[in-house]
Scaffold this active site. Structure first.
Site, short mmCIF file in Angstrom:
data_model
loop_
_atom_site.label_atom_id
_atom_site.label_comp_id
_atom_site.label_asym_id
_atom_site.label_seq_id
_atom_site.Cartn_x
_atom_site.Cartn_y
_atom_site.Cartn_z
N ASP A 80 10.59 2.42 6.75
CA ASP A 80 10.06 1.09 7.05
C ASP A 80 11.05 0.39 7.99
O ASP A 80 12.26 0.61 7.90
CB ASP A 80 9.90 0.28 5.76
N HIS A 132 -13.83 3.90 7.94
CA HIS A 132 -13.04 2.72 7.59
C HIS A 132 -13.46 2.15 6.23
O HIS A 132 -13.83 0.97 6.11
CB HIS A 132 -13.17 1.64 8.67
N ILE A 133 -13.33 2.98 5.22
CA ILE A 133 -13.74 2.58 3.87
C ILE A 133 -12.57 2.63 2.89
O ILE A 133 -12.77 2.62 1.67
CB ILE A 133 -14.89 3.47 3.35
N GLY A 134 -11.34 2.66 3.39
CA GLY A 134 -10.19 2.80 2.50
C GLY A 134 -10.13 1.74 1.41
O GLY A 134 -9.80 2.04 0.26
N ALA A 135 -10.46 0.51 1.75
CA ALA A 135 -10.41 -0.58 0.77
C ALA A 135 -11.77 -0.87 0.15
O ALA A 135 -11.90 -1.81 -0.64
CB ALA A 135 -9.87 -1.85 1.42
N ASP A 156 -9.39 7.42 8.68
CA ASP A 156 -10.33 6.42 8.19
C ASP A 156 -10.50 5.30 9.20
O ASP A 156 -11.39 4.46 9.06
CB ASP A 156 -9.82 5.86 6.85
N GLU A 184 -13.45 1.35 17.11
CA GLU A 184 -14.45 0.96 16.11
C GLU A 184 -15.29 -0.20 16.63
O GLU A 184 -14.74 -1.10 17.28
CB GLU A 184 -13.75 0.56 14.81
N ILE A 224 0.84 -1.20 0.00
CA ILE A 224 0.00 0.00 0.00
C ILE A 224 0.87 1.25 0.00
O ILE A 224 0.62 2.20 -0.76
CB ILE A 224 -0.96 0.00 1.20
N THR A 232 -4.91 5.63 7.23
CA THR A 232 -5.84 4.62 6.71
C THR A 232 -5.40 3.22 7.13
O THR A 232 -5.88 2.23 6.59
CB THR A 232 -5.89 4.67 5.17
N ALA A 233 -4.48 3.15 8.10
CA ALA A 233 -3.89 1.85 8.48
C ALA A 233 -4.70 1.17 9.57
O ALA A 233 -5.49 0.26 9.29
CB ALA A 233 -2.44 2.05 8.92
N ARG A 234 -4.51 1.58 10.80
CA ARG A 234 -5.20 1.00 11.94
C ARG A 234 -5.45 2.09 12.97
O ARG A 234 -4.62 3.00 13.14
CB ARG A 234 -4.37 -0.12 12.60
#
Length: 322
Positions: free
Chosen positions: A176, A293-296, A270, A275, A157, A244-246
Site C-alpha cells: 500500500d 462489475h458485480i463485485g459489491a 470484474d 464500461e 477491502i 475488482t477495483a477499477r
C-alpha cells in the site's frame, strides 16, 4: 426534501429516508438530462453508484444540490474536492461492500485455480463428445492452500480479502502507498476474532513472490495503470490475477500480451476501461474469467449501502438544521 437516487438505492435505505421525511426518486435520469432534472424538481441530494458522473459543470449548474452520495467505495466519478470547495457534502459508503467484494475475489481465485471459468464454457458444447479430453485438460488445477496472495491496496477491502485468504490457508503479502501495521482481523464464527499482523512488502517484492495477485486500488495519479507491461514482467511466470477495483488498474493491452505469452496464466476481471461497453477482445479471450462489475452487488451489501447512505443524509440534514 427531495433526493434523486439516480443509480438506485435499496428498499431499506429508501424506506428509512422516507420515514425521516424525505422524498426519494429512483427513476434513472440520463446524464445529459441531469442538470434540468435536478433544478426543475428541486433535488437537494443526488445519490449515485459508478454509472452517473458528477463533474464540475453539473455542480456549478445546480446550486440547490447540497449533498452528493456515492453508494460504494471509489469516488472517481465525482469531482469530490471541487464539490466540497463549493460547500457541498460529498460522502461514500466505504465499509458496506467490503465483504461482498472480498467474497467475489475468493470466488475468482478458486475459479482461476481450477479452470472453472473455461470448463463452464466448454462443457455445454463439448461435454458429451469430448468428456475424457476435457477431464484431462482441467485435471491439472492447483490448491490455494500454501500459495502466496499479493494484495495491492490494503484498505478495508484488501484487508477483508486477506482475512478470507488466511482462512483458506494462503500466505498473504500486501502493498500500500501508505502502509499500516494495523492488524488483519480474522473472525472465526463461534470462536471470536484473531488479530494478525500484516506482512507489508514493497511492490517489487509482492510481484516477485505472489502466485496470485488481487488489486484494490484505482489508476495512479495521471491515469497510468498500477500494473503495466513493466510490472507484469516482474511477476512470477504463470501468475494469476484478479481485478475488482477499477477498469485500467491493470493495463488491458499489457494484460492481453501477458496472457498470450503465458506470463500471466489467467486472470479475472470484474471492471473494465470502457464500461458499459468493454472491448470485444477482452470479452472473448479464453484465459479470462469475466463478470459485469458485480463485485459489491450482493443483497446484503446493497442493504448495508442503502442504510448507510440514509444515515449520512439524515445526519447531515440534522446538523444543517440545528
Amino acid at each position: 426534501m427531495k433526493i434523486l437516487a439516480n443509480d438506485g438505492i435499496s428498499p431499506s435505505g429508501k424506506a428509512k429516508l422516507e420515514a425521516a421525511g424525505f422524498t426519494v426518486v429512483t427513476d434513472t435520469v440520463a446524464q445529459d438530462e441531469l442538470e434540468a432534472a435536478i433544478n426543475n424538481e428541486g433535488y437537494i441530494g443526488l445519490l449515485v453508484r459508478s454509472a452517473t458522473k458528477v463533474r464540475q459543470p453539473l455542480i456549478d449548474a445546480c446550486p440547490n444540490l447540497k449533498m452528493i452520495g456515492r453508494g460504494g467505495v471509489g469516488m472517481d466519478n465525482i469531482d469530490v474536492d471541487y464539490a466540497r470547495s463549493q460547500g457541498r457534502e460529498v460522502f461514500n459508503t466505504p465499509a458496506s461492500s467490503s465483504l461482498s467484494v472480498a467474497e467475489m475475489v475468493m470466488t475468482q481465485l478458486f475459479t482461476l485455480a481450477r479452470s472453472v471459468y473455461d470448463s463452464n464454457r466448454q462443457m455445454p458444447d463439448n461435454g458429451v463428445s469430448e468428456f475424457k479430453a476435457l477431464k484431462k485438460k482441467y485435471g491439472k488445477g492447483s490448491e490455494l492452500r500454501g500459495k502466496t496472495l499479493g494484495v495491492i491496496g490494503f484498505g478495508r477491502i484488501g484487508r477483508a480479502v486477506a482475512s478470507y485468504a488466511l482462512g483458506a490457508g494462503m500466505k498473504v503479502v500486501a502493498y500500500d502507498l501508505y502502509p499500516s501495521d494495523a492488524p488483519i482481523e480474522w473472525h472465526i464464527e463461534g470462536h471470536g476474532t484473531i488479530a494478525i499482523k500484516p506482512n507489508m512488502v514493497s511492490m517489487d517484492e509482492l510481484l516477485a513472490q505472489s502466485d496470485f495477485i488481487t488489486l484494490h486500488v484505482p489508476k495512479q495519479d495521471g491515469g497510468t495503470a498500477v500494473l503495466g507491461a513493466d510490472e507484469l514482467a516482474k511477476c512470477k511466470d504463470g501468475v494469476m490475477m484478479v481485478n475488482t477495483a477499477r477498469g485500467g488498474s491493470i493495463d488491458e493491452d499489457a494484460l492481453i500480451a501477458a496472457l498470450d505469452s503465458g506470463k500471466v496464466a489467467c486472470a479475472a476481471l470484474d471492471v473494465f476501461e470502457n464500461e458499459p461497453t468493454p472491448r470485444e477482445d477482452l470479452m472473448k479471450h479464453p484465459k479470462l474469467s469475466l463478470t459485469p462489475h458485480i463485485g459489491a452487488a450482493t443483497l446484503e451489501a446493497q442493504d448495508r449501502i442503502g442504510l448507510e447512505l440514509a444515515d449520512k443524509i439524515i445526519s447531515i440534514t440534522a446538523v444543517a438544521n440545528s
